[in-house]
Motif scaffolding. Sequence first.
Motif, short mmCIF file in Angstrom:
data_model
loop_
_atom_site.label_atom_id
_atom_site.label_comp_id
_atom_site.label_asym_id
_atom_site.label_seq_id
_atom_site.Cartn_x
_atom_site.Cartn_y
_atom_site.Cartn_z
N TYR A 153 -3.28 -4.67 3.91
CA TYR A 153 -4.43 -4.63 4.83
C TYR A 153 -5.58 -3.79 4.24
O TYR A 153 -6.73 -4.26 4.17
N ALA A 154 -5.27 -2.56 3.83
CA ALA A 154 -6.33 -1.70 3.29
C ALA A 154 -6.84 -2.24 1.95
O ALA A 154 -8.03 -2.15 1.65
N SER A 155 -5.94 -2.82 1.16
CA SER A 155 -6.35 -3.38 -0.15
C SER A 155 -7.44 -4.42 0.05
O SER A 155 -8.49 -4.38 -0.59
N MET A 167 2.83 1.11 9.81
CA MET A 167 2.31 1.66 8.54
C MET A 167 0.98 1.00 8.16
O MET A 167 0.21 1.55 7.37
N LEU A 168 0.72 -0.17 8.71
CA LEU A 168 -0.55 -0.87 8.40
C LEU A 168 -1.73 -0.04 8.90
O LEU A 168 -1.71 0.46 10.04
N THR A 169 -2.76 0.11 8.08
CA THR A 169 -3.86 1.02 8.44
C THR A 169 -4.63 0.55 9.69
O THR A 169 -4.95 1.37 10.53
N GLY A 170 -4.96 -0.73 9.78
CA GLY A 170 -5.60 -1.24 10.99
C GLY A 170 -7.11 -1.34 10.91
O GLY A 170 -7.73 -0.88 9.96
N ILE A 175 -5.00 7.27 -0.94
CA ILE A 175 -3.60 7.67 -1.09
C ILE A 175 -2.89 7.50 0.25
O ILE A 175 -3.28 8.11 1.25
N ASP A 176 -1.84 6.66 0.26
CA ASP A 176 -1.18 6.31 1.52
C ASP A 176 0.26 5.87 1.23
O ASP A 176 0.70 4.82 1.68
N ALA A 177 1.00 6.70 0.46
CA ALA A 177 2.40 6.34 0.15
C ALA A 177 3.32 7.50 0.55
O ALA A 177 3.06 8.16 1.55
N ASP A 178 4.39 7.74 -0.23
CA ASP A 178 5.36 8.79 0.11
C ASP A 178 4.69 10.17 0.11
O ASP A 178 4.04 10.57 -0.85
N LYS A 179 4.89 10.86 1.22
CA LYS A 179 4.13 12.10 1.48
C LYS A 179 4.49 13.23 0.52
O LYS A 179 3.65 14.07 0.19
N VAL A 215 -8.51 2.67 -6.65
CA VAL A 215 -7.05 2.67 -6.73
C VAL A 215 -6.47 2.97 -5.35
O VAL A 215 -6.92 3.90 -4.68
N GLU A 216 -5.50 2.15 -4.96
CA GLU A 216 -4.79 2.40 -3.70
C GLU A 216 -3.33 2.74 -4.01
O GLU A 216 -2.65 1.98 -4.71
N VAL A 217 -2.85 3.85 -3.49
CA VAL A 217 -1.45 4.24 -3.68
C VAL A 217 -0.71 3.90 -2.39
O VAL A 217 -0.88 4.58 -1.37
N GLY A 218 0.08 2.83 -2.41
CA GLY A 218 0.78 2.37 -1.20
C GLY A 218 0.12 1.13 -0.63
O GLY A 218 -0.74 1.21 0.24
N THR A 219 0.55 -0.04 -1.11
CA THR A 219 -0.07 -1.32 -0.70
C THR A 219 0.42 -1.77 0.68
O THR A 219 -0.36 -2.29 1.48
N PRO A 221 7.07 2.57 -9.34
CA PRO A 221 6.75 3.90 -8.83
C PRO A 221 5.28 4.25 -9.13
O PRO A 221 4.82 4.10 -10.27
N ALA A 222 4.57 4.70 -8.12
CA ALA A 222 3.12 4.84 -8.24
C ALA A 222 2.69 5.85 -9.31
O ALA A 222 1.70 5.62 -10.00
N LEU A 223 3.45 6.93 -9.46
CA LEU A 223 3.02 7.94 -10.45
C LEU A 223 3.00 7.35 -11.85
O LEU A 223 2.07 7.61 -12.64
N LEU A 255 -0.93 -0.10 -5.74
CA LEU A 255 0.36 0.29 -6.29
C LEU A 255 1.43 0.36 -5.20
O LEU A 255 1.21 1.00 -4.17
N ASP A 256 2.56 -0.28 -5.45
CA ASP A 256 3.69 -0.18 -4.52
C ASP A 256 4.97 -0.54 -5.26
O ASP A 256 4.93 -1.24 -6.27
N LEU A 257 6.09 -0.05 -4.75
CA LEU A 257 7.36 -0.36 -5.42
C LEU A 257 8.23 -1.33 -4.63
O LEU A 257 9.31 -1.71 -5.08
C1 LIG Z 1 1.98 3.63 4.81
S1 LIG Z 1 2.44 2.33 3.77
C2 LIG Z 1 0.89 1.83 3.07
C3 LIG Z 1 -0.01 1.13 4.07
C4 LIG Z 1 -1.14 0.37 3.45
N1 LIG Z 1 -2.05 1.23 2.71
C5 LIG Z 1 -1.90 -0.47 4.47
O1 LIG Z 1 -3.11 -0.39 4.53
O2 LIG Z 1 -1.30 -1.19 5.25
C6 LIG Z 1 3.24 3.18 2.43
C7 LIG Z 1 3.69 2.30 1.27
O3 LIG Z 1 4.00 3.18 0.18
C8 LIG Z 1 5.02 2.58 -0.58
N2 LIG Z 1 5.67 3.62 -1.40
C9 LIG Z 1 6.49 4.62 -0.98
N3 LIG Z 1 6.87 5.36 -2.02
C10 LIG Z 1 6.29 4.84 -3.12
C11 LIG Z 1 6.31 5.17 -4.52
N4 LIG Z 1 6.99 6.22 -4.99
N5 LIG Z 1 5.58 4.40 -5.36
C12 LIG Z 1 4.88 3.34 -4.91
N6 LIG Z 1 4.82 2.99 -3.61
C13 LIG Z 1 5.52 3.72 -2.73
C14 LIG Z 1 5.94 1.93 0.46
O4 LIG Z 1 6.69 0.89 -0.12
C15 LIG Z 1 4.93 1.46 1.53
O5 LIG Z 1 4.63 0.09 1.37
#
Ligand SMILES: C[S@@+](CC[C@H](N)C(=O)[O-])C[C@H]1O[C@@H](n2cnc3c(N)ncnc32)[C@H](O)[C@@H]1O
Length: 211
Positions: free
Chosen positions: A71-73, A40-43, A135-139, A63-67, A118-120, A89-91
């Motif tokens: 790495y990306a942060s 899941m790490l962006t790289g 944006i990089d969290a739950d699809k 703003v980053e959705v999905g920490t 929750p990110a929303l 943002l992450d849960l």
């Molecule tokens: C693909 S990873 C993010 C990768 C990150 N951007 C990086 O650079 O490594 C997705 C992240 O989204 C988080 N996530 C999933 N659903 C979420 C939600 N509803 N609210 C907040 N974070 C959420 C997960 O816990 C996970 O850490």
Amino acid sequence: MLTVMKPGIEEYAQSKTEKHADVLEQLQRETYEQMDMPQMLTGPIEGQILKMMVKVTGAKTVVEVGTFTGYASLSMAEGLPEAGRLITLDLDPVCLAVARKYFAKSEHGKKIEVMEGPALKSIEKIDGPIDMAFIDADKTNYKNYYEAILAKMNSGGVILVDNVLWSGGVLDPKTDDAKAICDFNDHIANDSRVDKVLLTVRDGLFFIRKR
Ligand SMILES: C[S@@+](CC[C@H](N)C(=O)[O-])C[C@H]1O[C@@H](n2cnc3c(N)ncnc32)[C@H](O)[C@@H]1O
């Protein structure tokens, strides 16, 4: 049709791209050694793209959705001016513990604010304008994140969205995630409020600009 991604091309591109900082190297290593889903790490390449985007847009609030492990942060924080801020943002407290550890190790970590939950709900609490978002969290929530963030952007705001090719799954969507990504991509393609280009970088990166 020209197939660009021959074996070895990703490594070649990485060898010609600016190297990531030592702290990102350590973060990447720990993520691969200790986390359940390290892919899941962006790289390094995407990290440098994101950092470059922060620099070329001159963004001050990102703003980053999905920490995940950050790495990306940290990559984006490196591109910010001293007074810039990156709200991530992450849960998941387990991922965030790793992320916080590396934010504390980096000189750029002081620009980062973590919102756990929750990110929303977190996006609702952020004061705009947001200049750039990743944006990089739950699809299944991609469209919701996009709309909530776009509403807090001025003209010229940039949104980058990861995994929009879903490892090729967008061509024959079978899972809920693949269907959600296709639905999101159609939404962007038909959205006259924004300029857009879907970049075939890694797993697909949508580059969107508010008109
Ligand atoms: C693909 S990873 C993010 C990768 C990150 N951007 C990086 O650079 O490594 C997705 C992240 O989204 C988080 N996530 C999933 N659903 C979420 C939600 N509803 N609210 C907040 N974070 C959420 C997960 O816990 C996970 O850490």
